[in-house]
Design an enzyme around this catalytic site. Structure first.
Site, short mmCIF file in Angstrom:
data_model
loop_
_atom_site.label_atom_id
_atom_site.label_comp_id
_atom_site.label_asym_id
_atom_site.label_seq_id
_atom_site.Cartn_x
_atom_site.Cartn_y
_atom_site.Cartn_z
N GLU A 114 44.99 30.66 -6.85
CA GLU A 114 44.66 31.74 -5.91
C GLU A 114 45.55 31.73 -4.68
OE1 GLU A 114 40.84 32.77 -3.08
OE2 GLU A 114 40.47 31.94 -5.07
N ASP A 115 45.88 30.54 -4.16
CA ASP A 115 46.53 30.44 -2.86
C ASP A 115 47.94 29.87 -2.89
OD1 ASP A 115 44.27 31.47 -1.63
OD2 ASP A 115 43.37 29.51 -1.35
#
Length: 734
Positions: A114-115
């Site tokens: 996600e990051d």
């Protein structure tokens, strides 16, 4: 006193200091780590993991940490901490609950896709399909792609993934717990928004998955944000009663003595209540005593010892019987097992006691996390994967299966989000049985409408009623745990209709008056469908969504109340003579000169066995032999007269049709009667009662042999569940 202090993690070993995750996170970023051993920053996770799984292979955790640390390097949380402290904290939470290695590996990596620049393909190649699935399951959807729908669609994605692997939600709950612990750096309005979602969605999910250790701390953190005044009042109350545990400690010593003398090995602990629990007890009882700030927890070796402890407590102390609950014999829907009781001390103080085995306690605190990997293949046998490629999970709770079913028919994110919160707000679950021995898991308060849609999906649109425990029941009937429910669908191309037709028992009224075969499901009515009234009875989102969808798609078929039916005529007395008709000529009485009348209470027709009784005026009233009026008159000393059928084939009969109310029912019944060749002499429709309607017809038949075919034709009318010969209550003999 913090929420954490009042409800410590159950598996943390006594005396082991809490790790400073901030310090360790900075050390992981700024200091070089030896590659031949686990980095210092993850050693506390390894220690907690080995406490539950002594033989665990920590090499994969080492590799996962290295990837997570290098991927998140240079990233910081809003609090200023290195970002790696977050996956470390989430993994520690799960490790202390006893999660297995695969879950911890995915937890360390849960934010990488996600990051960071790490992709799912990289995770799959390095750690395998299972870890990849878990990481993908908790990865949020991008707002740039979904806009305002990103949050509900992310939860939908996680729930669907949880349906195939409950460990996805375990990671999400631990992730939310650490975020809630560090929520103080956010703006107040954002704190409130996150806290409300946690309250409405995550806390109910933690409860349903049985992860009480996470649920109680989440409750306290939400309580502090959304109700700060009440939280401060409760915190001050706990601080003022810092020595309240002494009262429970004294009772605990007495319990230890009793169990030691009874030679029952047990561990007796004083378990402080968390903030929300104290708040609820204060609202319930008003002023609190020392014993209200905690409960006693008795841990034993096996189930039999649980009941042995209960017997000793109820023998040596004064039990509060109203507080007793047995969740061992009847576990809760979230795997929870325990005996609950309460005993009164000599000074009148009441102490609540929880009795469970060590394994029950582990499951009570950690829920599905304590199950390890429920999908692991057994030592011998096939891998537990179903025909559709999904895991076969014997622990999948019924509420999750229901949720997965109805969310598929809810493409609109707002409707899904609203329905999800409403579904999770329902407390408790019941299990009802199908006639074939299968079961349906439904929320407490569910009705026959919910059972129909849970069993048949959209085919339940043609439901015409239900049987509950063998008796006909209205669709709005609320079901209880253990009921047997059989939704009755219109016969046609619907799943299970053939089974219903085979297995539905007779619905006739008792006694010889009932004629015809066992109840079968009536033919499908093309215009049949749910009524708006069904929404009043539907408790499950699946039922409400299906009904609402049908009503929106068929506005022209929405049922409207029928015209008010005529009030029913008074039931005739046993001796009331029927009008003179041709059927009377078919009866010959052994009383010279007597005129013969057919009794309306049982309307005999050839070839019924009949008997007659003289009435005032020198007439003879003819009854069927099994008519209740015959027994009453014989008991009163009335002398019967011999009667027999003559040669005439014509007859008159009164039939009662029991049905579920719907539009055009009267027209359809009249058409069926006319098609069968019978003439209607009179008809009465009683006012509807609980969606059921009774039609009474007096009919003239050219031949009594046509009666069975006529009754079959009337039963074939959609909505009609039984047709029987009239059996009116008879008047007292005069």
């Amino acid at each position: 006193m913090s929420a954490e202090a009042t409800n410590p993690a159950p598996s943390r070993r006594r005396g082991r200091p809490r790790i400073d995750l901030r310090r360790l996170g900075r050390a992981a970023l700024l200091g070089p780590g030896a590659r031949d051993r686990l980095p210092d920053a993850i050693s506390h996770v390894a220690e907690a993991h080995r406490a539950h799984h002594p033989d665990a292979d920590l090499a994969v955790l080492h590799r996962a940490y290295v990837l997570a640390e290098s991927s998140h390097r240079g990233q910081f949380r809003k609090s200023g901490e290195p970002y790696i402290t977050h996956p470390l904290a989430v993994t520690l939470i799960l490790a202390e609950l006893g999660a297995e290695t695969t879950t911890l590996t995915a937890s360390l990596l849960h934010d990488t896709v996600e990051d960071t620049d790490v992709t799912l393909d990289q995770v799959r190649e390095e750690f395998g399909e299972e870890v990849c699935y878990l990481v993908d399951g908790v990865t949020k959807l991008e707002k740039v792609d979904y806009g305002a729908a990103a949050e509900p669609e992310t939860f939908r994605k996680m729930l669907v993934a949880t349906g195939n692997d409950v460990r996805v939600m375990s990671i999400k709950l631990a992730d939310r717990l650490h975020n809630m612990r560090t929520l103080g750096v956010m703006r107040p309005e954002k704190q409130a928004r996150i806290a409300k979602v946690t309250r409405d969605v995550l806390i109910p999910l933690a409860e349903r998955l049985g992860v009480q250790a996470l649920k109680t701390e989440l409750e306290d953190l939400v309580f502090a944000i959304l109700h700060p005044a009440e939280y401060e009042k409760t915190r001050a109350l706990i601080a003022e009663n810092a020595t309240a545990g002494d009262a429970l400690a004294a009772i605990a010593d007495d319990v230890r003595t009793v169990l030691r003398e009874a030679r029952i090995p047990a561990e007796v602990l004083v378990r402080p209540r968390h903030f929300v629990s104290v708040h609820r007890v204060r609202l319930k009882r008003g002023e609190l005593r020392g014993t209200d700030f905690g409960r006693l927890l008795v841990l034993v070796g096996d189930d039999a010892d649980c009941y042995g402890v209960l017997g000793e407590l109820h023998t040596c102390f004064t039990p509060v019987i109203s507080e007793f609950k047995d969740f061992i014999a009847a576990p809760k829907f979230n795997l929870y097992q325990s005996l609950h009781t309460a005993v009164a001390a000599p000074d009148g103080a009441v102490a609540e006691v929880l009795i469970r085995t060590h394994q029950m306690h582990k499951v009570a605190e950690a829920g599905v996390v304590a199950l390890g990997n429920p999908y692991a293949a057994p030592a011998e046998g096939p891998d537990p994967v179903g025909e559709d490629g999904e895991h076969t999970d014997p622990t999948r709770p019924g509420w999750l299966s229901r949720l997965l079913a109805w969310q598929r028919s809810t493409p609109d994110p707002d409707t899904f989000w609203t329905s999800l919160r409403a579904d999770l707000a329902q407390d408790g679950e019941i299990t009802v049985f199908r006639p074939d021995g299968g079961t349906l898991a439904l929320p407490a308060g569910a009705t026959c409408v919910d059972a129909a849609y849970a069993q048949y999906g959209e085919a339940a649109h043609t439901c015409v009623g239900a049987r509950v425990n063998g008796r006909l029941a209205a669709l709005g009937t609320v079901l209880s745990d253990g009921d047997t429910v059989q939704p009755l669908l219109a016969r046609g191309d619907t799943p299970g209709a053939a089974d219903l037709a085979r297995h539905a028992p007779a619905a006739g009224r008792p006694g010889p008056a009932h004629a015809g075969p066992a109840l079968h499901v009536p033919a499908a009515d093309p215009a049949s469908g749910p009524s708006p009234d069904w929404l009043k009875y539907a408790r499950t989102p699946a039922a409400r969504i299906a009904i609402t969808g049908w009503l929106a798609a068929h506005p022209e078929d929405v049922k409207v109340p029928a015209a008010a039916p005529r009030p029913p005529s008074a039931a005739p007395s046993a001796d009331a003579p029927a009008p003179r008709d041709a059927a009377a000529n078919a009866v010959v009485a052994d009383l010279p000169g007597a005129q013969v009348r057919l009794a309306r209470c049982c309307t005999p027709v050839p070839p019924d066995a009949v008997t007659g009784f003289p009435v005032r005026g020198g007439n003879v009233t003819v009854h069927r032999v099994g008519c209740p009026a015959v027994r009453r008159m014989e008991a009163a000393g009335r002398v019967p007269v011999g009667v027999r059928w003559g040669e005439a084939a014509e007859c008159r009969v009164t039939l009662v049709a029991e049905s579920f109310g719907r539009p055009r029912l009267l027209a359809d019944l009249t058409e069926a009667i006319a098609t069968a060749g019978a003439a209607i002499v009179s008809a009465t429709v009683e006012p509807p009662s609980e969606q059921r309607v009774r039609h009474t017809y007096t009919l003239q038949l050219a031949d009594a042999a046509e009666l069975p075919a006529l009754m079959r034709a009337m039963r074939e009318v959609p909505g009609v569940y039984d047709v029987s010969r009239a059996q009116h209550p008879a008047a007292a003999p005069g």
